[in-house]
Design a protein around this motif. Structure first.
Motif, short mmCIF file in Angstrom:
data_model
loop_
_atom_site.label_atom_id
_atom_site.label_comp_id
_atom_site.label_asym_id
_atom_site.label_seq_id
_atom_site.Cartn_x
_atom_site.Cartn_y
_atom_site.Cartn_z
N UNK A 29 28.51 119.44 69.28
CA UNK A 29 27.51 119.78 68.26
C UNK A 29 26.90 121.13 68.61
N UNK A 30 27.57 122.20 68.27
CA UNK A 30 27.11 123.53 68.68
C UNK A 30 25.95 124.05 67.83
N UNK A 31 25.69 123.40 66.69
CA UNK A 31 24.66 123.93 65.79
C UNK A 31 23.26 123.52 66.26
N UNK A 32 23.21 122.53 67.12
CA UNK A 32 21.91 122.02 67.57
C UNK A 32 21.58 122.62 68.93
N UNK A 33 20.28 122.90 69.19
CA UNK A 33 19.92 123.37 70.53
C UNK A 33 18.78 122.51 71.06
N UNK A 34 18.80 122.24 72.33
CA UNK A 34 17.73 121.44 72.94
C UNK A 34 16.61 122.35 73.42
N UNK A 35 16.97 123.48 74.03
CA UNK A 35 15.94 124.36 74.59
C UNK A 35 15.35 125.29 73.54
N UNK A 36 16.15 125.65 72.52
CA UNK A 36 15.71 126.74 71.64
C UNK A 36 15.24 126.28 70.27
N UNK A 37 15.28 124.96 70.03
CA UNK A 37 14.86 124.47 68.70
C UNK A 37 13.43 123.92 68.78
N UNK A 122 19.58 112.62 70.82
CA UNK A 122 21.03 112.44 71.01
C UNK A 122 21.29 111.32 71.99
N UNK A 123 22.55 110.84 72.04
CA UNK A 123 22.82 109.84 73.09
C UNK A 123 22.80 110.58 74.43
N UNK A 124 22.48 109.83 75.49
CA UNK A 124 22.08 110.46 76.73
C UNK A 124 23.16 111.37 77.31
N UNK A 125 24.43 110.98 77.23
CA UNK A 125 25.47 111.83 77.83
C UNK A 125 25.62 113.13 77.05
N UNK A 126 25.62 113.02 75.73
CA UNK A 126 25.72 114.24 74.90
C UNK A 126 24.52 115.15 75.16
N UNK A 127 23.35 114.54 75.23
CA UNK A 127 22.12 115.33 75.44
C UNK A 127 22.16 116.01 76.80
N UNK A 128 22.63 115.29 77.82
CA UNK A 128 22.67 115.86 79.17
C UNK A 128 23.68 117.00 79.24
N UNK A 129 24.87 116.78 78.65
CA UNK A 129 25.89 117.82 78.68
C UNK A 129 25.42 119.06 77.90
N UNK A 130 24.77 118.82 76.75
CA UNK A 130 24.28 119.96 75.96
C UNK A 130 23.23 120.72 76.75
N UNK A 131 22.33 120.00 77.39
CA UNK A 131 21.26 120.66 78.16
C UNK A 131 21.87 121.47 79.30
N UNK A 132 22.86 120.88 79.96
CA UNK A 132 23.51 121.62 81.05
C UNK A 132 24.22 122.85 80.52
#
Lengths: 146, 204
Positions: A29-37, A122-132
């Motif tokens: 999910x490249x359109x979503x950002x955890x740090x910048x949204x 997000x589900x935890x693995x997706x959220x963790x990988x995106x954050x990383x």
């Protein structure tokens, strides 16, 4: 007072660069950002910078790295290297926090709430990988605001 | 598994931010014993259920030494373990006693060579890797109270320090500094060189 912490940005940056493509390829999910949204870290006031940095290091140490285990031994080793560097740096930032040199204003508190909301959305693995995968956003912001 | 003894005499050799795990070989007559090494940082102990991470370059190796430098890349306490393997048989893990932090590495003085190139005072420093900075002190012999200093963050092979007065002797010494652990080595032995004498001829 100011909070001056020496940290091995070069080592963390090198460790992340070595696995960045691998990690980001696991984030569909490249359109979503955890740090910048919804707002970029660059909008944070300088007075809030120390607090945001401390809280983000805590976020990564407490919530992110542990859910990033992969089947790739090289990637796991680099994640361990980054995680242990974050732990070491967070400890130094914590000393600033205790000496009240790292105050949390309303804005930084709001920004952190938003990041946690993005993460929990997000589900935890997706959220963790995106954050990383967004670690370079954090590192770029830290280097620019030095 | 109890038939295969765990490796003994496990220790870490660390010099100038290069870290190696060594152990005594496990001897089984007529057989080739192999070894596997894993590490655990403070993060793994406190946040990842005490998990261990294998070092692939030291998995099923016949060597009794393993380069840890790439993996011990944070200033926290690490534990290391190694076990012996023979076919499907595996020994118990042998684990390092206590913890290892890279801040414990031993730092040796840098290798340097002072050079007088005509009137120019140069110094050659051996490259020691990206973690290292160098603090070079230099002075004219007899003027020990007027020591000058140059801090080098990156090492190019030859560094120009000063322009010397004809025929005078100049001395140089240096130490390393590792910012990641905020420690410095002791100074290298002092080296002195003499500037070329003045060749200009006065015609009277």
């Amino acid at each position: 007072g100011a909070c001056r912490v020496s940290m091995s940005m070069t080592e963390i940056r090198a460790g992340f660069t070595a696995i960045k493509a691998n990690i980001q390829s696991r984030d569909p999910i490249r359109t979503l950002s955890i740090l910048s949204h919804p707002h970029s870290l660059h909008k944070v006031k300088s007075s809030d910078r120390c607090c945001i940095t401390y809280q983000l290091f805590t976020f990564y140490v407490d919530k992110v790295f542990k859910h990033c285990r992969t089947e790739d031994s090289f990637v796991n080793r680099k994640i361990s290297s980054i995680a242990n560097s974050f732990l070491s740096t967070r400890r130094k930032l914590g000393q600033c926090h205790e000496q009240n040199n790292c105050m949390c204003g309303e804005e930084s508190t709001e920004k952190l709430k938003q990041i946690l909301a993005n993460y929990e959305g997000l589900n935890v693995t997706s959220a963790a990988m995106k954050s990383l995968g967004e670690l370079d956003i954090l590192l770029d912001w830290m280097e620019k605001s030095r | 598994d109890a038939l295969l003894p765990a490796p003994q005499s496990i220790s870490i050799l660390s010099t100038n931010m290069k870290h190696f795990l060594t152990w005594s070989p496990v001897i089984v007559q007529g057989e080739t014993v192999r070894y596997s090494v894993e590490f655990q940082g403070e993060y793994e102990r406190e946040y990842a259920n005490g998990s261990w991470i294998p070092i692939s370059e030291c998995s099923l190796t016949t060597a009794t030494i393993c380069n840890l430098t790439e993996d011990i890349s944070a200033s926290v306490a690490y534990k290391l373990r190694v076990r012996a393997e023979l076919g499907a048989t595996r020994s118990q893990w042998g684990t390092t006693k206590g913890f290892f932090n890279r801040a414990m590495t031993s730092l040796t003085p840098p290798q340097l060579r002072a050079v007088a190139d005509g009137h120019h005072l140069l110094v050659e420093l051996a490259d020691m890797g990206p973690s290292f900075q160098f603090r070079v002190l230099y002075w004219r012999k007899g003027q020990e109270t007027r020591v000058q200093q140059k801090v080098l963050r990156e090492v190019s092979s030859v560094v120009h320090l000063d322009t010397m007065e004809a025929g005078a002797e100049y001395c140089v010494k240096a130490q390393t500094h590792v910012q990641a652990i905020n420690r410095s080595s002791s100074f290298s032995p002092t080296q002195c060189v003499r500037a070329q004498g003045d060749k200009s001829m006065w015609l009277v």
